[in-house]
Design an enzyme around this catalytic site. Structure first.
Site, PDB file in Angstrom:
ATOM      1  N   ARG A 208       0.798  -1.223   0.000  1.00  0.00           N
ATOM      2  CA  ARG A 208       0.000   0.000   0.000  1.00  0.00           C
ATOM      3  C   ARG A 208       0.829   1.270   0.000  1.00  0.00           C
ATOM      4  NH1 ARG A 208      -2.819  -3.695   1.669  1.00  0.00           N
ATOM      5  NH2 ARG A 208      -0.940  -4.183   2.780  1.00  0.00           N
ATOM      6  N   THR A 209       1.786   1.344   0.904  1.00  0.00           N
ATOM      7  CA  THR A 209       2.444   2.638   1.077  1.00  0.00           C
ATOM      8  C   THR A 209       3.198   3.020  -0.196  1.00  0.00           C
ATOM      9  OG1 THR A 209       2.605   2.172   3.418  1.00  0.00           O
ATOM     10  CG2 THR A 209       3.934   3.978   2.611  1.00  0.00           C
TER      11      THR A 209
ATOM     12  N   ARG B 198      11.186   4.095   3.196  1.00  0.00           N
ATOM     13  CA  ARG B 198      10.867   3.136   4.269  1.00  0.00           C
ATOM     14  C   ARG B 198      12.141   2.360   4.586  1.00  0.00           C
ATOM     15  NH1 ARG B 198       5.827  -0.882   4.486  1.00  0.00           N
ATOM     16  NH2 ARG B 198       4.921   1.101   5.120  1.00  0.00           N
TER      17      ARG B 198
ATOM     18  N   LYS C 155      25.455  -3.290  -1.683  1.00  0.00           N
ATOM     19  CA  LYS C 155      26.918  -3.165  -1.848  1.00  0.00           C
ATOM     20  C   LYS C 155      27.542  -2.413  -0.684  1.00  0.00           C
ATOM     21  CE  LYS C 155      26.599  -2.616  -6.885  1.00  0.00           C
ATOM     22  NZ  LYS C 155      26.750  -1.594  -7.939  1.00  0.00           N
TER      23      LYS C 155
ATOM     24  N   HIS D   4       5.109   6.028  11.516  1.00  0.00           N
ATOM     25  CA  HIS D   4       4.590   5.850  10.150  1.00  0.00           C
ATOM     26  C   HIS D   4       3.606   7.002   9.898  1.00  0.00           C
ATOM     27  CE1 HIS D   4       3.241   4.205   6.493  1.00  0.00           C
ATOM     28  NE2 HIS D   4       3.039   2.948   6.818  1.00  0.00           N
TER      29      HIS D   4
END
Ligand code: NCD
Length: 306
Positions: free
Chosen positions: A51-52, A101, A80, A129
Site C-alpha cells: 500500500r504505502t 521506508r 553493496k 509511520h
C-alpha cells in the site's frame, strides 16, 4: 524545505488544511491532474510494502508526475554497502521528492539531514509511520465527521506497531479523545509512549487484555497485525499471532456506529466474514491513503492549485 518524519511535524491547523485539501482532491480529481507535470517522486523502500509504496506512486501519477525507485534493499546499492546518507545525495539529483521506508528507526531522519529534496518517512522500523496516520486521520474525519470526542480502541501489537505510535502522537492533540489500549501483556505500548506522550498530556487511557471488554464503549476500533518481522524469535510470534481475531460474534458486542480500521496487511486478526459489515472501513481507508498522499506531495512541493 520541509520533510515529514512524524505527524507532529505539522501543527493541528496545518493538518486541518492538509485534510481539507485531500477532501477537495477526492471531490475534484481533474483539477489536480496536471499539478505535478514534470515532477518526480523517488520511492526508496528498504522494507516490504504494498500500500504505502504503490499509493505514493499512484498519488504522484494522479498529479501528472512520474515515479522511480526501488522496492527492496537487495535491488539497491545498499546491498553493496552504500549508506542512506550517500543514497539520498544521489537521489536528490534524480527526483523532486522522496518517500523512504527503512527497517532502522531514524534512517529517514538521517537521510533528511543530507537531502536537497523533501524526504517523507514511509515507516522506520517500529518507530513511526506518519503517512499512515494522515490516512487514518482523513478516514476518521471523513467518516465520523470529527477528530475530537472519540473513544478509540487500539488493538494488537502495540509494542512494535509503528502505525499505532504515530496515531497516538497525532490524536493526543485533539480534545476529549480517550484511548483503550488492547494488547497481550507482552505487546503493551512502549514505556516512552505511555510516559512521554499519554501521561505527559494527561490523556485519558486504560490498558486491557480482552477485546470483548472494550468493544461496547468504542467509537473506533483500530486493529493491527502482530509485527512478525520485529520479533526476536519465531516461537514468541507463533504464540502471539492469533491472540485477537475479530469476527462476526465479537462485532455484535460493538455499537452500530463503531468503525473498524486497520492499516493492513491483515493476517488473521480480522476474519474475512467481517469485511461485508458496513462498519468495516479498512478498504475505504486505502483509498483515503491516495488522496492524503496527493495532498502531502502538493504541500511539501509547495504547489498551489487554484
Ligand atoms: C503498516 C506498516 O508498514 O507499518 N502497513 C502499512 O503501511 N499500511 C502496518 C503493518 O505492516 O502491519
Amino acid at each position: 524545505m520541509r520533510h515529514l518524519m512524524s505527524p507532529l511535524d505539522f501543527t493541528v491547523e496545518e493538518l486541518d488544511k492538509l485534510l481539507n485539501l485531500a477532501n477537495d482532491i477526492e471531490k475534484n480529481p481533474e483539477k489536480y491532474a496536471h499539478a505535478c507535470d514534470g515532477k518526480k517522486i523517488a520511492t526508496l523502500f528498504y522494507e516490504p510494502s504494498t500500500r504505502t509504496r504503490l499509493s505514493f506512486e499512484a498519488a504522484m501519477l494522479n498529479l501528472g508526475g512520474s515515479v522511480l525507485g526501488f522496492s527492496s534493499a537487495d535491488s539497491s546499492s545498499a546491498a553493496k554497502g552504500e549508506s542512506v546518507a550517500d543514497t539520498i545525495r544521489i537521489v536528490s539529483c534524480y527526483a523532486d521528492i522522496c518517500a523512504m521506508r527503512h527497517p532502522k528507526e531514524g534512517a529517514p531522519l538521517v537521510a533528511s539531514l543530507k537531502s536537497s529534496i523533501p524526504v517523507i518517512n514511509a515507516g522506520d522500523g517500529g518507530h513511526q509511520h506518519p503517512t499512515q496516520t494522515l490516512t487514518d486521520l482523513l478516514t476518521i474525519r471523513s467518516l465520523k465527521g470529527r477528530l475530537d470526542n472519540l473513544t478509540i480502541g487500539l488493538c494488537g501489537d502495540l509494542k512494535f506497531g509503528r502505525t499505532v505510535h504515530s496515531l497516538i502522537h497525532a490524536l493526543v492533540r485533539y480534545p476529549n479523545v480517550r484511548f483503550v489500549l488492547i494488547s497481550p501483556e507482552e505487546l503493551r505500548i512502549p514505556d516512552y509512549i505511555r510516559e512521554d506522550v499519554l501521561k505527559r498530556n494527561n490523556q485519558d487511557f486504560r490498558e486491557v487484555v480482552r477485546l470483548e471488554d472494550a468493544l461496547p464503549e468504542l467509537d473506533l476500533l483500530y486493529m493491527t497485525r502482530v509485527q512478525k518481522e520485529r520479533f526476536f524469535n519465531e516461537e514468541d510470534y507463533v504464540r502471539m499471532k492469533d491472540f485477537y481475531i475479530l469476527d462476526k460474534a465479537k462485532m455484535k458486542l460493538a455499537g452500530p456506529d463503531m468503525l473498524v480500521l486497520h492499516p493492513l496487511p491483515r493476517v488473521n486478526e480480522i476474519s474475512v466474514e467481517v469485511d461485508d459489515d458496513p462498519r468495516a472501513v479498512y478498504f475505504k481507508q486505502v483509498q483515503y491513503g491516495v488522496y492524503v498522499r496527493m495532498a502531502l506531495i502538493l504541500t511539501l512541493l509547495e504547489v498551489e492549485v487554484c
